[in-house]
Structures are given as structure tokens and as C-alpha cells.
Design an enzyme around this catalytic site. Sequence first.
Site, mmCIF file in Angstrom:
data_model
loop_
_atom_site.group_PDB
_atom_site.id
_atom_site.type_symbol
_atom_site.label_atom_id
_atom_site.label_comp_id
_atom_site.label_asym_id
_atom_site.label_seq_id
_atom_site.Cartn_x
_atom_site.Cartn_y
_atom_site.Cartn_z
ATOM 1 N N TYR A 52 0.785 -1.010 -0.096
ATOM 2 C CA TYR A 52 0.062 -0.023 0.023
ATOM 3 C C TYR A 52 0.909 1.238 -0.092
ATOM 4 O O TYR A 52 0.587 2.069 -0.845
ATOM 5 C CB TYR A 52 -0.880 -0.022 1.262
ATOM 6 C CG TYR A 52 -1.759 1.062 1.111
ATOM 7 C CD1 TYR A 52 -2.942 1.141 0.362
ATOM 8 C CD2 TYR A 52 -1.676 2.307 1.932
ATOM 9 C CE1 TYR A 52 -3.956 2.090 0.305
ATOM 10 C CE2 TYR A 52 -2.753 3.409 1.993
ATOM 11 C CZ TYR A 52 -3.822 3.137 1.118
ATOM 12 O OH TYR A 52 -4.487 4.387 1.051
ATOM 13 N N GLU A 88 1.538 6.350 -6.937
ATOM 14 C CA GLU A 88 0.307 7.178 -7.543
ATOM 15 C C GLU A 88 0.826 8.732 -7.335
ATOM 16 O O GLU A 88 0.673 9.699 -8.266
ATOM 17 C CB GLU A 88 -0.610 6.939 -6.817
ATOM 18 C CG GLU A 88 -1.229 5.472 -6.892
ATOM 19 C CD GLU A 88 -2.489 5.075 -6.223
ATOM 20 O OE1 GLU A 88 -3.301 5.825 -5.946
ATOM 21 O OE2 GLU A 88 -2.657 3.734 -5.669
#
Length: 221
Positions: free
Chosen positions: A147, A154
Site C-alpha cells: 500500500y 500514485e
Amino acid sequence: MAGFLSVLKRIYLTLYNWTVFTGWAQVLYFAVKTLKESGHEHVYSAVERPLQLAQTAAVMEILHGLIGLVRSPVSATLPQIGSRLYVTWGILWSFPETQTHVLVSSLVISWSITEIIRYSFFGLKEAFGSAPSWLLWLRYSTFLLLYPSGITSEVGLIYTALPFIKNSEKYCIRMPNKWNFSFDYFYAAIIALGIYVPGSPHMYQYMLGQRKKALSKSKKE
């Protein structure tokens, strides 16, 4: 009738999970193969189609939650899927200048490993009623590393795209126009980056809670 609908639901969700699993398996295979043979600059071109298909298919999970087909809350599903779709289509596909960045490799590898584990876990649960304990552990543990690496990728790619967004003025709406409305995609991207600041820790805490609940339940069983 209720029994028939239950069987139909399980068949559909089994097919859905294993279909999307196949897409993400292709993404991981092509990403690792290309990274090894040609370098990170060519990873995106190798995974573009399966990445777009697999990630866009996740929209169905929002629908699944809305109609009660699965128990996952839409409030948790929507932001995660929304952010990934934004990066997939609104950044990588829209601004080719970002496609050769090294963060594309860390992005697609983080995403694909996460999703291969997740979809195989749910695919087995729907098909057989349960999944192996080791897969349960992977499902609720690998996010501890994947994550943060996915989110970092991102955010990094959105930041990398900012000058290209600003120079191109793509998706911008300028006044005057018949709608009397203006929109600047550059500032929208900055807002998206800002959302990651409170959103990422919140989602991480949510997943830690889910991990604790799932693993403690597994021990009791």
C-alpha cells in the site's frame, strides 16, 4: 428461489474474481518480463491494455457494494478504486510523458501483486466457501508494504504529470462559454494530491483494523 439466486451470485462472483485475477496476472508477468529485458521505460507499453481492462473492471465492485452483492462498504471501495482509475486514465493514459517514468514499474507491480492475492482469495471463497490460511494472511498482510509503495507511486506520477497538464491545458474548460463554467485540470490534479494527505493514512488505518479483525477471527476458527 432464494437458493437459486444464492448459487447464481456465487457463480457470478467466482467468474468475476478469477477473470480479473487473470488480467492482473498478465500485468505482473509483462511488467517483470519487460523490466528485466528492456528496462522500466517500456513497462507501460507492455502492460497498458491488461492494466486498463483489469483496473476498469473494478468499477463493478462499487456496483456490487451498492446492490448488496458483497459486504464491502462502498465508502471504503469508492476512494481506492476512484484514485486508481484517475491515475490509470487521467494521468498515465492522458499524458504519455509520464509513461516512461520509473514509478510506473513500482506502481503496476504493487497494484498487481495486491490484486492477484485479493482476487484469488475471494475467488476461492466464492467457489469453495473458504480460502487457505496462508492466503488469508497474505491478503491482510502484504498491504503493509504494498500500500505505501503503491500510494507513493500514485502521488509521484500525479506530481510528475503536473507540468505536462499545465502546458497542454488538456481537459480544461475556459470562459466564456455557453455553460458559464470554467474548469482547470491542473488545479484539479493539485486537489487530488491534497486528498491523498488525509486519505492515505485513513485508508491505511482502516485496513489495519480489517487485518486485526480477519486474523483474530481466523485464529478462533
